[in-house]
Enzyme design. Structure first.
Site, PDB file in Angstrom:
ATOM      1  N   LYS A  92       0.673   0.957  -2.615  1.00  0.00           N
ATOM      2  CA  LYS A  92      -0.559   0.347  -2.126  1.00  0.00           C
ATOM      3  C   LYS A  92      -0.773   0.782  -0.687  1.00  0.00           C
ATOM      4  O   LYS A  92       0.070   0.560   0.179  1.00  0.00           O
ATOM      5  CB  LYS A  92      -0.457  -1.177  -2.205  1.00  0.00           C
ATOM      6  CG  LYS A  92      -1.681  -1.863  -1.630  1.00  0.00           C
ATOM      7  CD  LYS A  92      -1.667  -3.336  -1.895  1.00  0.00           C
ATOM      8  CE  LYS A  92      -2.859  -4.006  -1.248  1.00  0.00           C
ATOM      9  NZ  LYS A  92      -2.866  -5.443  -1.477  1.00  0.00           N
ATOM     10  N   LYS A 127      -3.018   2.093  -5.676  1.00  0.00           N
ATOM     11  CA  LYS A 127      -4.208   1.413  -5.168  1.00  0.00           C
ATOM     12  C   LYS A 127      -4.493   1.839  -3.743  1.00  0.00           C
ATOM     13  O   LYS A 127      -3.563   1.868  -2.949  1.00  0.00           O
ATOM     14  CB  LYS A 127      -3.925  -0.089  -5.227  1.00  0.00           C
ATOM     15  CG  LYS A 127      -4.994  -0.962  -4.660  1.00  0.00           C
ATOM     16  CD  LYS A 127      -4.485  -2.370  -4.659  1.00  0.00           C
ATOM     17  CE  LYS A 127      -5.514  -3.232  -3.962  1.00  0.00           C
ATOM     18  NZ  LYS A 127      -5.061  -4.576  -3.812  1.00  0.00           N
TER      19      LYS A 127
HETATM   20  C1  PBG Z   1      -4.138  -8.846  -1.330  1.00  0.00           C
HETATM   21  C2  PBG Z   1      -4.958  -7.907  -2.115  1.00  0.00           C
HETATM   22  C3  PBG Z   1      -5.974  -7.072  -1.621  1.00  0.00           C
HETATM   23  C4  PBG Z   1      -6.548  -6.476  -2.722  1.00  0.00           C
HETATM   24  C5  PBG Z   1      -5.885  -6.936  -3.865  1.00  0.00           C
HETATM   25  N1  PBG Z   1      -4.883  -7.813  -3.464  1.00  0.00           N
HETATM   26  C6  PBG Z   1      -6.490  -6.872  -0.255  1.00  0.00           C
HETATM   27  C7  PBG Z   1      -5.599  -6.506   0.840  1.00  0.00           C
HETATM   28  O1  PBG Z   1      -4.492  -6.010   0.638  1.00  0.00           O
HETATM   29  O2  PBG Z   1      -6.018  -6.748   1.975  1.00  0.00           O
HETATM   30  C8  PBG Z   1      -7.722  -5.528  -2.649  1.00  0.00           C
HETATM   31  C9  PBG Z   1      -8.515  -5.377  -3.884  1.00  0.00           C
HETATM   32  C10 PBG Z   1      -9.883  -4.841  -3.682  1.00  0.00           C
HETATM   33  O3  PBG Z   1     -10.292  -4.388  -2.597  1.00  0.00           O
HETATM   34  O4  PBG Z   1     -10.621  -4.850  -4.679  1.00  0.00           O
HETATM   35  N2  PBG Z   1      -2.808  -8.564  -1.187  1.00  0.00           N
END
Ligand code: PBG
Length: 325
Positions: A196, A251
């Site tokens: 991520k 992601k």
């Molecule tokens: C939180 C999380 C995020 C997303 C999914 N879980 C945001 C972040 O890490 O700040 C993002 C998903 C999206 O933008 O659709 N841990």
């Protein structure tokens, strides 16, 4: 060689293009992320990403039933936590009666045939919007892992089928696996957000859950991955698999399909990809400006995920696209 070989021959008719096509996209490949909010009859559109809504539990149930009927196999739940319930220690995350736990139970009580995936990360619950516990100017890894174990347990107790740590702390997958097993939840799966990235494409998501508030200058860069790296992504994925991840996530999605492809080639676990809020918003806003039809561009982008090798795709367009499929 040309002119004996003519690659256009296989493109001459629609039936022939279908016959030689290499990639399928079916409703079963889509996971529908849903934002849940308090209240009744609430269906609130998000300005930065038209098409993404905050839903109260009763409205959510309608969408979940629709998704199941269309052949979507799982939903991913994200709570929008009222400001007065957020604090430094993310206490609301461990409340067995919190919003997301009530949402899980309502889906299970309605006996809808669909998997429930729940995010494990503290950002909806902390005042600063970080995914873990803050200490001495940064998110503390080991304190956060302890907190995430407790959060995962609460979600498992409420009935989540799969918990999905999206926090990027080191060692959290193994710790959560052990903790869940000790508590008798060995049947609950772990989808690890393994690769991520620290991405700008999460912008609309942070608007929706209100986690943008005070992330600070460096944002989540000390725990989410640097966008320049892909070898490091393979190490992250390898670690999570060794710690017991049942499937892994890359992601964001579309700007990171090289990472999806490498993950699929290097590992033999299911590789999921997340078409995040900013990606969805780009396609939506471009369509609204007349660049193309939303459905056409969205379909093309989701087929690209599958061509790269993604087993399943998290997308806010899951219901619309499943409807077309
Ligand atoms: C939180 C999380 C995020 C997303 C999914 N879980 C945001 C972040 O890490 O700040 C993002 C998903 C999206 O933008 O659709 N841990």
């Amino acid at each position: 060689m040309y002119p004996t070989i003519r690659l256009r021959r296989n493109r001459k008719h629609q039936w022939l293009r279908d016959l030689v096509s290499e990639t399928t996209l079916l409703p079963q490949h889509l996971v529908y992320p849903i934002f849940i909010t308090e209240g009744h009859g609430v269906r609130e559109e998000v300005k930065t990403a038209p098409g993404i809504n905050r839903l109260s539990i009763d409205e959510m149930l309608k969408d979940v039933a629709k998704a199941a009927k269309l052949g979507i196999k799982a939903v991913a739940l994200f709570p929008v936590v009222p400001m007065d319930l957020k604090n430094e220690g993310a206490d609301e995350a461990y409340n067995l009666d919190n919003l997301v736990c009530r949402a899980i139970r309502s889906i299970k009580n309605a006996e809808i045939e669909i998997g429930v995936i729940c995010d494990v990360a503290l950002d909806p619950y902390t005042i600063h919007g970080h995914d873990g516990v803050f200490k001495d100017g940064d998110v503390d890894n080991d304190l956060s892992v302890e907190a995430l174990c407790n959060q995962a347990l609460v979600l498992a107790k409420a009935g989540a089928d799969i918990v999905a740590p999206s926090d990027m702390m080191d060692g959290r997958v193994g710790a959560i696996r052990d903790f869940l097993d000790d508590e008798g939840f060995e049947h609950v799966g772990i989808l690890a957000y393994a690769a991520k990235y620290s991405s700008k494409f999460y912008g609309p998501f942070r608007d929706v859950v209100g986690s943008k508030v005070s992330l600070g200058e460096k944002g989540k860069a000390t725990y989410q991955m640097d966008i320049r790296n892909s070898l490091e992504a393979m190490r992250e994925i390898e670690f999570d698999i060794n710690e017991g991840a049942d499937m892994v996530m890359v992601k964001p999605g579309m700007p990171y399909l090289d990472v999806v492809c490498a993950a699929v080639q290097n590992f033999d676990v299911p590789v999921f990809a997340y078409q995040v809020s900013g990606e969805y918003a780009m396609i939506r806003h471009a369509a609204n400006a007349g660049c193309f039809r939303f459905e056409d561009a969205m379909m093309e982008s989701l087929i690209a995920f599958r061509r790269a090798g993604a087993t399943a795709i998290f997308t806010y367009a899951a219901i619309e696209i499943a409807g077309m499929l």
